[in-house]
Enzyme design. Structure first.
Site, mmCIF file in Angstrom:
data_model
loop_
_atom_site.group_PDB
_atom_site.id
_atom_site.type_symbol
_atom_site.label_atom_id
_atom_site.label_comp_id
_atom_site.label_asym_id
_atom_site.label_seq_id
_atom_site.Cartn_x
_atom_site.Cartn_y
_atom_site.Cartn_z
ATOM 1 N N ASP A 59 -95.131 -35.940 -26.554
ATOM 2 C CA ASP A 59 -96.579 -35.799 -26.717
ATOM 3 C C ASP A 59 -96.870 -34.853 -27.878
ATOM 4 O OD1 ASP A 59 -99.281 -35.412 -26.558
ATOM 5 O OD2 ASP A 59 -99.265 -34.461 -24.577
ATOM 6 N N GLU A 137 -82.601 -13.545 -48.421
ATOM 7 C CA GLU A 137 -82.204 -12.242 -47.895
ATOM 8 C C GLU A 137 -83.120 -11.957 -46.702
ATOM 9 O OE1 GLU A 137 -82.772 -9.560 -51.123
ATOM 10 O OE2 GLU A 137 -81.184 -10.432 -52.361
ATOM 11 N N GLU A 139 -84.525 -9.988 -43.558
ATOM 12 C CA GLU A 139 -84.630 -8.675 -42.922
ATOM 13 C C GLU A 139 -85.298 -8.808 -41.556
ATOM 14 O OE1 GLU A 139 -85.130 -6.163 -47.122
ATOM 15 O OE2 GLU A 139 -86.880 -6.545 -45.846
ATOM 16 N N GLU A 194 -80.732 -1.917 -43.398
ATOM 17 C CA GLU A 194 -81.800 -1.779 -44.395
ATOM 18 C C GLU A 194 -82.411 -0.375 -44.329
ATOM 19 O OE1 GLU A 194 -83.819 -2.344 -46.810
ATOM 20 O OE2 GLU A 194 -82.612 -3.964 -47.659
ATOM 21 N N GLU A 201 -80.378 -6.347 -42.538
ATOM 22 C CA GLU A 201 -80.496 -7.459 -43.491
ATOM 23 C C GLU A 201 -79.222 -8.275 -43.468
ATOM 24 O OE1 GLU A 201 -82.084 -6.846 -47.482
ATOM 25 O OE2 GLU A 201 -80.471 -8.103 -48.298
ATOM 26 N N HIS A 250 -86.832 -12.064 -49.311
ATOM 27 C CA HIS A 250 -86.674 -12.347 -50.731
ATOM 28 C C HIS A 250 -85.794 -13.581 -50.885
ATOM 29 C CE1 HIS A 250 -86.912 -7.672 -51.119
ATOM 30 N NE2 HIS A 250 -88.072 -8.206 -50.814
ATOM 31 N N ARG A 321 -88.108 -3.728 -58.834
ATOM 32 C CA ARG A 321 -87.930 -4.227 -57.468
ATOM 33 C C ARG A 321 -89.233 -4.278 -56.685
ATOM 34 N NH1 ARG A 321 -82.816 -5.195 -55.852
ATOM 35 N NH2 ARG A 321 -81.188 -4.553 -57.300
ATOM 36 N N GLU A 341 -85.740 -14.436 -58.326
ATOM 37 C CA GLU A 341 -85.914 -13.953 -56.965
ATOM 38 C C GLU A 341 -87.406 -13.835 -56.674
ATOM 39 O OE1 GLU A 341 -84.948 -9.929 -54.291
ATOM 40 O OE2 GLU A 341 -84.338 -10.064 -56.388
ATOM 41 N N ARG A 343 -90.196 -12.606 -54.171
ATOM 42 C CA ARG A 343 -90.078 -11.500 -53.226
ATOM 43 C C ARG A 343 -91.215 -11.399 -52.205
ATOM 44 N NH1 ARG A 343 -86.546 -7.585 -54.615
ATOM 45 N NH2 ARG A 343 -87.881 -5.907 -53.841
#
Length: 437
Positions: A59, A137, A139, A194, A201, A250, A321, A341, A343
């Site tokens: 359903d 990555e 976390e 982390e 992580e 990330h 970063r 990357e 983020r």
């Protein structure tokens, strides 16, 4: 097409043979609702051949975002390439799982199936000559127990970034989790504590984007299983603590043309090709409008705008970063290592939808030849869910990528979440104003 059918048939035969040889008596069929929650139905091995051929009916109106009551009949068809035995089900008989594609009674893919949404984007990439690889990555937090309503969660340790001491229990947890993940065929590249207390992580190895999304769904389930087994509570909530960084996902991305990395140019600055630069430009241009998908919860914006290297602005760079898009430079001049990357996504997103809109934005940049400029005066990402909804609502890119059904459902659901949130009286207000006003 005949070769693909033969390969699928071979995979199905392998599954059926393995069930018999390994004494598997329970087969769990997994799929994901529009909000990213895992769903499951268990069938007996005797039903599997029919499930491969016709699917298992259910359903759809009872699943978040799938269908209205008047069009609720749907079928879950297991994908034999995703077959895996559940290694934490050690008692006999054994249990296995497969991810499913959701189809309508006429055999057409369901417009509500997140897996199908991502597959459509990957088919567009393939038509452009590209295969999309991703590496997340992931976390998350470990707490000593399920937090009681109104009380702050208690982390399992007071460790920090890369800490490894007897007082930090996360390394034993990560070892067990990684052992189970690899037993299911999910390769892990790195793991560590982390920056925040109790925060972990674990990074998965590169895979094509659809396999990565399947792996993320499996990952979240495995982490919660291991946490329960060890007497802890695992949470992928983006920002459980005001004073500590939140949990992101990330994601490293690269496009390949055959065996060649389309992002690599040995003669270019940062070894980043014109394709790579246009892909970044696409992500930056469309970032505000896809944020309601990559960061879909009210709490997501406490992470994005709460510091701790979370990206709050639409910018890019090789070393910042805090940037939304970073160009990692761990191994310069190495072709296969050239990637970008992204983020902003958090670990509580629906990975199928998040990767679909993320890749669609980058591919749009490649398709239209967007020019990448320096991030001199970056604009802000949406500062709350309501701003993200407004940006998404105006987006043709997100509408086309998700399809009308999923697009409209997400908007309705997120508007309701925002309205519910904004009428709540918070502990902050009570603590600050009740004594003095």
């Amino acid at each position: 097409m005949a070769r693909m059918s033969a390969e699928i048939s071979k995979q199905q035969e392998f599954v059926l043979r393995t069930l018999e040889e390994r004494n598997i008596r329970f087969v769990r069929l997994w799929f994901t609702d529009v909000l990213g929650f895992l769903k499951s139905v268990a069938i007996a091995p005797a039903e599997l051949e029919n499930a491969f051929a016709e699917g298992i009916g259910f359903d759809g109106s009872a699943i978040e975002g799938f269908a209205r009551v008047t069009e609720s009949d749907m079928l879950a068809k297991p994908d034999p390439s995703t077959f895996s035995i559940l290694p934490w089900r050690t008692e006999a008989p054994g249990t296995a799982r497969m991810f499913c594609d959701i189809v309508m009674p006429d055999g057409q893919p369901s417009p509500a199936d997140p897996r199908n949404v991502l597959r459509r984007t990957l088919e567009k990439a393939a038509a452009m000559g590209y295969t999309c690889y991703t590496h997340p990555e992931i976390e998350f937090f470990l707490f000593k127990e399920v937090p009681e309503a109104g009380k702050a969660p208690v982390p399992v340790d007071q460790g920090g970034y890369f800490d490894h001491t007897p007082a930090v229990v996360g390394h034993d947890f990560r070892r067990q989790a990684i052992t189970l993940l690899e037993a299911m065929g999910i390769s892990v590249e790195f793991s560590h504590h982390e920056g925040a207390p109790g925060q972990q992580e674990i990074d998965l190895r590169y895979a094509d984007a659809l396999n990565t999304a399947d792996n993320i769904m499996t990952f979240r389930h495995v982490i919660k299983e291991v946490a329960m087994d060890q007497g802890f509570h695992a949470s992928f909530m983006p920002k459980p603590f005001t004073e500590h960084p939140g949990s992101g996902m990330h994601t490293h991305v690269s496009l390949f043309k055959g065996e060649e990395n389309a992002f690599y140019d040995s003669s270019a600055e940062l070894n980043l090709s014109a394709v790579g630069r246009s892909f970044i430009a696409g992500l930056l241009k469309h970032a505000p409008e896809i944020t309601a998908i990559t960061n879909q919860w009210v709490n997501s914006y406490k992470r994005l705008h709460g510091g701790g290297e979370a990206p709050a602005f639409v910018n890019w760079g090789p070393s910042d970063r805090g940037a939304l898009v970073r160009v990692p430079m761990y191994k310069p001049k190495k072709e296969n290592s050239t990637r970008i990357e992204f983020r902003s996504p958090d670990t509580a997103c629906n990975p199928y939808l998040a990767y679909a809109v993320m890749l669609a934005a980058g591919l749009k940049g490649v398709e239209e030849g967007y020019v990448l400029h320096d991030s001199k005066d970056p604009v802000s990402l949406p500062s709350n869910l309501n701003e993200a909804i407004i940006e998404m609502e105006k987006s043709d890119l997100v509408r086309q990528t998700l399809g009308e059904h999923v697009f409209e459902y997400v908007l309705r659901n997120k508007r309701a979440e925002w309205q519910d949130y904004r009428r709540q009286v918070s502990a902050y207000e009570l603590d600050r104003y009740l004594p003095v006003l």
